[in-house]
Write an enzyme that holds these catalytic residues in place. Structure first.
Site, PDB file in Angstrom:
ATOM      1  N   LYS A 191       0.858  -1.188   0.000  1.00 28.80           N
ATOM      2  CA  LYS A 191       0.000   0.000   0.000  1.00 28.80           C
ATOM      3  C   LYS A 191       0.886   1.227   0.000  1.00 28.80           C
ATOM      4  O   LYS A 191       1.834   1.324   0.793  1.00 28.80           O
ATOM      5  CB  LYS A 191      -0.881   0.006   1.265  1.00 28.80           C
ATOM      6  CG  LYS A 191      -1.826   1.185   1.333  1.00 28.80           C
ATOM      7  CD  LYS A 191      -3.122   0.917   0.598  1.00 28.80           C
ATOM      8  CE  LYS A 191      -3.943   2.169   0.350  1.00 28.80           C
ATOM      9  NZ  LYS A 191      -3.546   2.919  -0.877  1.00 28.80           N
ATOM     10  N   GLN A 232       7.256   3.818   3.884  1.00 29.62           N
ATOM     11  CA  GLN A 232       5.838   3.432   3.904  1.00 29.62           C
ATOM     12  C   GLN A 232       5.615   2.154   4.717  1.00 29.62           C
ATOM     13  O   GLN A 232       4.565   1.995   5.343  1.00 29.62           O
ATOM     14  CB  GLN A 232       5.354   3.236   2.454  1.00 29.62           C
ATOM     15  CG  GLN A 232       3.845   3.343   2.269  1.00 29.62           C
ATOM     16  CD  GLN A 232       3.336   4.765   2.225  1.00 29.62           C
ATOM     17  OE1 GLN A 232       3.917   5.616   1.579  1.00 29.62           O
ATOM     18  NE2 GLN A 232       2.234   5.032   2.910  1.00 29.62           N
ATOM     19  N   LYS A 286       5.436   3.358   8.315  1.00 26.09           N
ATOM     20  CA  LYS A 286       4.274   4.240   8.488  1.00 26.09           C
ATOM     21  C   LYS A 286       2.979   3.417   8.532  1.00 26.09           C
ATOM     22  O   LYS A 286       2.143   3.603   9.409  1.00 26.09           O
ATOM     23  CB  LYS A 286       4.224   5.213   7.297  1.00 26.09           C
ATOM     24  CG  LYS A 286       3.103   6.204   7.349  1.00 26.09           C
ATOM     25  CD  LYS A 286       2.926   6.966   6.043  1.00 26.09           C
ATOM     26  CE  LYS A 286       4.201   7.535   5.480  1.00 26.09           C
ATOM     27  NZ  LYS A 286       3.959   8.562   4.455  1.00 26.09           N
ATOM     28  N   LYS A 321       5.250   1.711  -3.078  1.00 26.24           N
ATOM     29  CA  LYS A 321       5.219   3.083  -3.609  1.00 26.24           C
ATOM     30  C   LYS A 321       5.490   3.000  -5.104  1.00 26.24           C
ATOM     31  O   LYS A 321       6.099   2.036  -5.578  1.00 26.24           O
ATOM     32  CB  LYS A 321       6.307   3.939  -2.947  1.00 26.24           C
ATOM     33  CG  LYS A 321       6.102   5.433  -3.090  1.00 26.24           C
ATOM     34  CD  LYS A 321       5.174   5.995  -2.027  1.00 26.24           C
ATOM     35  CE  LYS A 321       4.858   7.459  -2.278  1.00 26.24           C
ATOM     36  NZ  LYS A 321       4.188   8.068  -1.115  1.00 26.24           N
ATOM     37  N   GLY A 336      -2.679   8.321  -4.285  1.00 28.51           N
ATOM     38  CA  GLY A 336      -2.008   9.513  -4.806  1.00 28.51           C
ATOM     39  C   GLY A 336      -0.774   9.891  -3.995  1.00 28.51           C
ATOM     40  O   GLY A 336      -0.519   9.355  -2.920  1.00 28.51           O
ATOM     41  N   ASP A 337       0.011  10.794  -4.542  1.00 25.16           N
ATOM     42  CA  ASP A 337       1.139  11.439  -3.851  1.00 25.16           C
ATOM     43  C   ASP A 337       1.361  12.723  -4.657  1.00 25.16           C
ATOM     44  O   ASP A 337       0.412  13.234  -5.284  1.00 25.16           O
ATOM     45  CB  ASP A 337       2.370  10.509  -3.831  1.00 25.16           C
ATOM     46  CG  ASP A 337       3.514  11.051  -2.953  1.00 25.16           C
ATOM     47  OD1 ASP A 337       3.434  10.913  -1.728  1.00 25.16           O
ATOM     48  OD2 ASP A 337       4.481  11.617  -3.496  1.00 25.16           O
ATOM     49  N   ASN A 363      -2.063  19.213  -1.606  1.00 26.33           N
ATOM     50  CA  ASN A 363      -3.076  18.532  -0.801  1.00 26.33           C
ATOM     51  C   ASN A 363      -2.738  18.563   0.699  1.00 26.33           C
ATOM     52  O   ASN A 363      -3.590  18.920   1.528  1.00 26.33           O
ATOM     53  CB  ASN A 363      -3.208  17.082  -1.286  1.00 26.33           C
ATOM     54  CG  ASN A 363      -4.086  16.250  -0.370  1.00 26.33           C
ATOM     55  OD1 ASN A 363      -3.600  15.551   0.503  1.00 26.33           O
ATOM     56  ND2 ASN A 363      -5.384  16.381  -0.532  1.00 26.33           N
ATOM     57  N   SER A 406      -6.795   5.862   3.804  1.00 22.84           N
ATOM     58  CA  SER A 406      -6.816   4.937   2.663  1.00 22.84           C
ATOM     59  C   SER A 406      -7.177   3.531   3.142  1.00 22.84           C
ATOM     60  O   SER A 406      -7.948   2.816   2.491  1.00 22.84           O
ATOM     61  CB  SER A 406      -5.443   4.894   1.980  1.00 22.84           C
ATOM     62  OG  SER A 406      -5.291   5.989   1.105  1.00 22.84           O
TER      63      SER A 406
HETATM   64  N1  LIG Z   1      -1.110  13.166  -0.449  1.00 24.50           N
HETATM   65  C1  LIG Z   1      -0.974  12.387   0.615  1.00 24.50           C
HETATM   66  O1  LIG Z   1      -1.939  11.776   1.101  1.00 24.50           O
HETATM   67  C2  LIG Z   1       0.334  12.248   1.286  1.00 24.50           C
HETATM   68  C3  LIG Z   1       1.425  12.989   0.896  1.00 24.50           C
HETATM   69  N2  LIG Z   1       2.581  12.905   1.618  1.00 24.50           N
HETATM   70  C4  LIG Z   1       3.744  13.700   1.261  1.00 24.50           C
HETATM   71  O2  LIG Z   1       3.435  15.085   1.393  1.00 24.50           O
HETATM   72  C5  LIG Z   1       4.204  15.860   0.474  1.00 24.50           C
HETATM   73  C6  LIG Z   1       3.288  16.723  -0.370  1.00 24.50           C
HETATM   74  O3  LIG Z   1       2.398  15.881  -1.081  1.00 24.50           O
HETATM   75  P1  LIG Z   1       1.010  16.399  -1.681  1.00 24.50           P
HETATM   76  O4  LIG Z   1       0.551  17.589  -0.947  1.00 24.50           O
HETATM   77  O5  LIG Z   1       0.134  15.222  -1.778  1.00 24.50           O
HETATM   78  O6  LIG Z   1       1.448  16.794  -3.153  1.00 24.50           O
HETATM   79  P2  LIG Z   1       0.875  17.962  -4.096  1.00 24.50           P
HETATM   80  O7  LIG Z   1       1.319  17.594  -5.442  1.00 24.50           O
HETATM   81  O8  LIG Z   1      -0.568  18.151  -3.840  1.00 24.50           O
HETATM   82  O9  LIG Z   1       1.629  19.255  -3.574  1.00 24.50           O
HETATM   83  C7  LIG Z   1       3.018  19.281  -3.497  1.00 24.50           C
HETATM   84  C8  LIG Z   1       3.446  20.661  -3.049  1.00 24.50           C
HETATM   85  O10 LIG Z   1       4.846  20.638  -2.771  1.00 24.50           O
HETATM   86  C9  LIG Z   1       5.537  21.491  -3.700  1.00 24.50           C
HETATM   87  N3  LIG Z   1       6.746  20.812  -4.197  1.00 24.50           N
HETATM   88  C10 LIG Z   1       6.815  19.622  -4.834  1.00 24.50           C
HETATM   89  N4  LIG Z   1       8.083  19.330  -5.177  1.00 24.50           N
HETATM   90  C11 LIG Z   1       8.821  20.372  -4.736  1.00 24.50           C
HETATM   91  C12 LIG Z   1      10.193  20.675  -4.769  1.00 24.50           C
HETATM   92  N5  LIG Z   1      11.076  19.840  -5.353  1.00 24.50           N
HETATM   93  N6  LIG Z   1      10.602  21.840  -4.196  1.00 24.50           N
HETATM   94  C13 LIG Z   1       9.714  22.688  -3.612  1.00 24.50           C
HETATM   95  N7  LIG Z   1       8.393  22.444  -3.558  1.00 24.50           N
HETATM   96  C14 LIG Z   1       7.958  21.315  -4.101  1.00 24.50           C
HETATM   97  C15 LIG Z   1       4.578  21.688  -4.844  1.00 24.50           C
HETATM   98  O11 LIG Z   1       4.888  22.876  -5.556  1.00 24.50           O
HETATM   99  P3  LIG Z   1       4.815  22.893  -7.171  1.00 24.50           P
HETATM  100  O12 LIG Z   1       3.365  22.857  -7.487  1.00 24.50           O
HETATM  101  O13 LIG Z   1       5.509  24.127  -7.573  1.00 24.50           O
HETATM  102  O14 LIG Z   1       5.543  21.650  -7.632  1.00 24.50           O
HETATM  103  C16 LIG Z   1       3.246  21.717  -4.113  1.00 24.50           C
HETATM  104  O15 LIG Z   1       3.015  22.957  -3.499  1.00 24.50           O
HETATM  105  C17 LIG Z   1       5.044  14.842  -0.320  1.00 24.50           C
HETATM  106  O16 LIG Z   1       6.276  14.650   0.340  1.00 24.50           O
HETATM  107  C18 LIG Z   1       4.231  13.561  -0.174  1.00 24.50           C
HETATM  108  O17 LIG Z   1       5.027  12.402  -0.333  1.00 24.50           O
HETATM  109  C19 LIG Z   1       2.684  12.120   2.720  1.00 24.50           C
HETATM  110  C20 LIG Z   1       1.636  11.367   3.139  1.00 24.50           C
HETATM  111  C21 LIG Z   1       0.404  11.291   2.394  1.00 24.50           C
HETATM  112  O1  LIG Z   2      -2.855   6.583   0.813  1.00 27.13           O
HETATM  113  C1  LIG Z   2      -1.921   5.891   0.480  1.00 27.13           C
HETATM  114  O2  LIG Z   2      -2.021   4.710   0.130  1.00 27.13           O
HETATM  115  C2  LIG Z   2      -0.503   6.413   0.456  1.00 27.13           C
HETATM  116  C3  LIG Z   2      -0.275   7.796   0.926  1.00 27.13           C
HETATM  117  C4  LIG Z   2       1.179   8.084   0.715  1.00 27.13           C
HETATM  118  O3  LIG Z   2       1.643   8.038  -0.397  1.00 27.13           O
HETATM  119  C5  LIG Z   2       2.061   8.321   1.838  1.00 27.13           C
HETATM  120  O4  LIG Z   2       1.683   8.022   2.968  1.00 27.13           O
HETATM  121  O5  LIG Z   2       3.201   8.794   1.616  1.00 27.13           O
END
Ligand SMILES: NC(=O)C1=CN([C@@H]2O[C@H](COP(=O)(O)OP(=O)(O)OC[C@H]3O[C@@H](n4cnc5c(N)ncnc54)[C@H](OP(=O)(O)O)[C@@H]3O)[C@@H](O)[C@H]2O)C=CC1
Ligand SMILES: O=C(O)CCC(=O)C(=O)O
Length: 448
Positions: free
Chosen positions: A92, A113, A116, A128, A167-168, A243, A380
C-alpha cells in the site's frame, strides 16, 4: 555477533549495493540508527536475517510508459512500482508523478511506507510507485492518455488483495479517476484497487483532508502529552500548497493557530495577518495556478521567490508539507534561532540528517514524517474497509477514527521510546514501534 555490529554490517551491505541511491540510503540510515536497542532485545531478528530482508524490496518493477501528446508526438516516460514488504498486509502506498522520480526516490518512499503503515495499526504492507512524468503544463487530455498508458502496464502487478496504490505529489483526484477507469476497463473488475477515489465511485469521505488533518491531530496530541500545550495562539510556518499543506493549514487554523506562510517550488508567500485559505484553494484547487498570485490578490502579503527561505520566517511551529530534504541544517538553525520549538513533518523525509541533528541539539518537539503524516494512508486503509463492506461512513465517523489513530501513534511511539531506553524520543519510538510489528510477522512467516 554483537548487535551493534549486525546493524552496521547490514547498513554497509546496503551502501555497497545501493550506493548510487542517496535518498534510499538516507532513509535506511535514519531508521537503522534507531534500531540498535530493538535488535539487542530481539536476537531472533538477527537469526532470521530480518534486517537484510527488510532493506531489500520483495519486488521492484520498472516499465516504459509511451503516450501521445496533443501535437501528435510520442513521449516516453519511466514508470516504477516498488512492492517493498507484505508481511502485515497487501502493499500500500501512493504514486508520484514528478520529474525527480527515480529508483532511489521510489525506494526511500516505499521503505518509509512499511513503517508508516505499520504505525497506523491497519493491515497494510509497504509499497510506492510513480513516474518521471511532469503533469505541469499538460492538458487534461495529455494527463488522461499518460495515466491510461501507465495503468496499462501497472494493472498486471496490482489488485485489491495484492497492492493498492493511491495519490502522492501531482497525483490527485483527476489522476486517480483516469487510473481507476483504465484498470476497470482492462480487468473488467470493479474493486477497491486504488484509494483516494472520487466519492461517486468508492472513495472515502475525509481522504482528501486526511494527511493534513492527521498531521495536526498528531502535533496537537504530542504538544498535549509532552508539553501540556496546544496549537492555540501559535504562529505556524507551512511549506507547500498542495493537498497536504492546504488541509494542514485548514486544521491548524481551526485549532486556533495563525498560519503565516505557504509555498510552491517557485517561492513562498508571507501573510502577517494569517493565510487566507479560500484564496489558496482558489489558486491551487481552482485553476492550478502559482502561489505568487496570492500576493497579487491579498493586500499586505509578500511574495519571495526562493521557497527554501520560508524557514527564515519566525514561528513557534513548523509544518513542512512540500517534499524531501526541504529543510537542511542551515534552515533548521534559522528555525531554532527564530524561536521555533516544534517541527512535525507532513512531507516525506523533509529534514536532512543535519537538520534532525539541529532539532535534537535544541530539544525541539520533533514529529517524524512516518508517524506525523500517517493520516493519509490510514484513511486509505479505512477506504479499503468501506469498499470491502460495500458501504460508506460519514465524514464525522472517518474523521473520528483518523483522530484516534493519530493519537494512538503518539502513544505507541512514546511507549516504544520508553521501552527501548529513549523516553520522549518520538523518532526512535516511531521507528521501533513500526519495525517490531513487521519484524515479528517476518519471523513468523519464515524465510523468503
Ligand atoms: N497526499 C498524501 O496523502 C500524502 C502525501 N505525503 C507527502 O506530502 C508531500 C506533499 O504531497 P502532496 O501535498 O500530496 O502533493 P501535491 O502535489 O498536492 O503538492 C506538493 C506541493 O509541494 C511542492 N513541491 C513539490 N516538489 C517540490 C520541490 N522539489 N521543491 C519545492 N516544492 C515542491 C509543490 O509545488 P509545485 O506545485 O511548484 O511543484 C506543491 O506545493 C510529499 O512529500 C508527499 O510524499 C505524505 C503522506 C500522504
Ligand atoms: O494513501 C496511500 O495509500 C498512500 C499515501 C502516501 O503516499 C504516503 O503516505 O506517503
Amino acid at each position: 555477533m554483537l548487535t551493534e555490529e549486525y546493524v552496521k554490517r547490514v547498513y554497509a551491505q546496503v551502501e555497497r549495493r545501493d550506493g548510487d541511491q542517496p535518498e534510499f540510503l538516507q532513509a535506511v540510515r535514519e531508521v537503522f540508527e534507531s534500531l540498535e536497542p530493538v535488535v539487542a532485545k530481539h536476537p531472533e531478528y538477527e537469526r532470521n536475517g530480518v534486517l537484510e530482508r527488510f532493506v531489500e524490496p520483495e519486488r521492484l518493477v520498472k516499465f516504459r510508459v509511451a503516450w501521445t501528446d496533443d501535437e501528435g508526438h510520442v513521449q516516453v516516460n519511466r514508470g516504477y512500482r516498488v512492492q517493498f514488504n507484505s508481511a502485515i498486509g497487501p502493499y500500500k502506498g501512493g504514486l508520484r508523478f514528478h520529474p525527480t522520480v527515480n529508483e532511489s526516490v521510489i525506494k526511500f518512499l516505499g521503505f518509509e511506507q512499511i513503517l508508516k503503515n505499520s504505525l497506523t495499526g491497519l493491515p497494510m504492507g509497504g509499497g510506492k510507485g510513480g513516474s518521471d512524468f511532469n503533469p505541469k503544463g499538460r492538458s487534461d487530455g495529455e494527463v488522461m492518455r499518460f495515466c491510461q498508458a501507465f495503468m496499462t502496464e501497472l494493472q498486471r502487478h496490482i489488485g485489491q488483495f495484492t497492492d493498492v496504490p493511491a495519490g502522492d505529489i501531482n497525483v490527485g483526484a483527476r489522476e486517480i479517476g483516469y487510473l481507476f477507469g483504465q484498470y476497470k476497463r482492462i480487468r473488467d473488475e470493479y474493486s477497491g484497487v486504488l484509494t483516494g477515489k472520487g466519492l461517486e465511485f468508492g472513495g472515502s469521505l475525509a481522504r482528501t483532508e486526511a494527511t493534513g488533518y492527521g498531521l495536526c491531530y498528531y502535533t496537537q496530541e504530542a504538544l498535549r502529552v509532552l508539553r501540556n500545550d496546544s496549537f492555540r495562539g501559535k504562529t505556524v510556518v507551512v511549506s507547500g500548497s498542495g493537498n497536504v499543506a492546504i488541509f494542514a493549514i485548514e486544521k491548524a487554523q481551526r485549532l486556533g493557530a495563525k498560519v503565516v506562510t505557504c509555498s510552491d517550488s517557485n517561492g513562498y508567500v508571507y501573510d502577517p495577518k494569517g493565510i487566507d485559505l479560500d484564496v489558496v484553494k482558489d489558486i491551487k484547487l481552482g485553476h492550478r495556478g502559482r502561489i505568487k498570485e496570492y500576493a497579487e490578490r491579498v493586500p499586505g502579503s509578500e511574495y519571495h521567490d526562493d521557497c527554501r527561505n520560508v524557514w527564515t520566517v519566525p514561528c513557534d511551529i513548523a509544518l513542512p508539507c512540500a517534499t524531501q530534504n526541504e529543510i537542511d541544517g542551515e534552515s533548521a538553525r534559522a528555525l531554532v534561532d527564530n524561536g521555533c520549538t516544534v517541527v512535525c513533518e507532513g512531507s516525506n523525509m523533509p529534514s536532512t540528517p543535519e537538520a534532525i541533528a539541529v532539532y535534537q541539539g535544541a530539544k525541539l518537539l520533533y514529529g517524524p514524517a512516518k508517524a506525523a503524516n500517517a493520516g493519509g494512508v490510514a484513511v486509505s486503509g479505512l477506504e479499503m474497509s468501506q469498499n470491502s463492506y460495500r458501504l460508506s461512513w460519514t465524514f464525522d465517523e472517518v474523521d473520528a477514527k483518523l483522530k484516534q489513530i493519530m493519537e494512538d501513534i503518539v502513544a505507541n511511539s512514546l511507549n516504544a521510546a520508553k521501552e527501548y531506553g529513549h523516553e520522549g524520543d518520538l523518532m526512535l519510538g516511531a521507528n521501533a514501534a513500526g519495525f517490531v510489528k513487521v519484524a515479528n510477522a517476518m519471523v513468523a512467516q519464515g524465510i523468503f
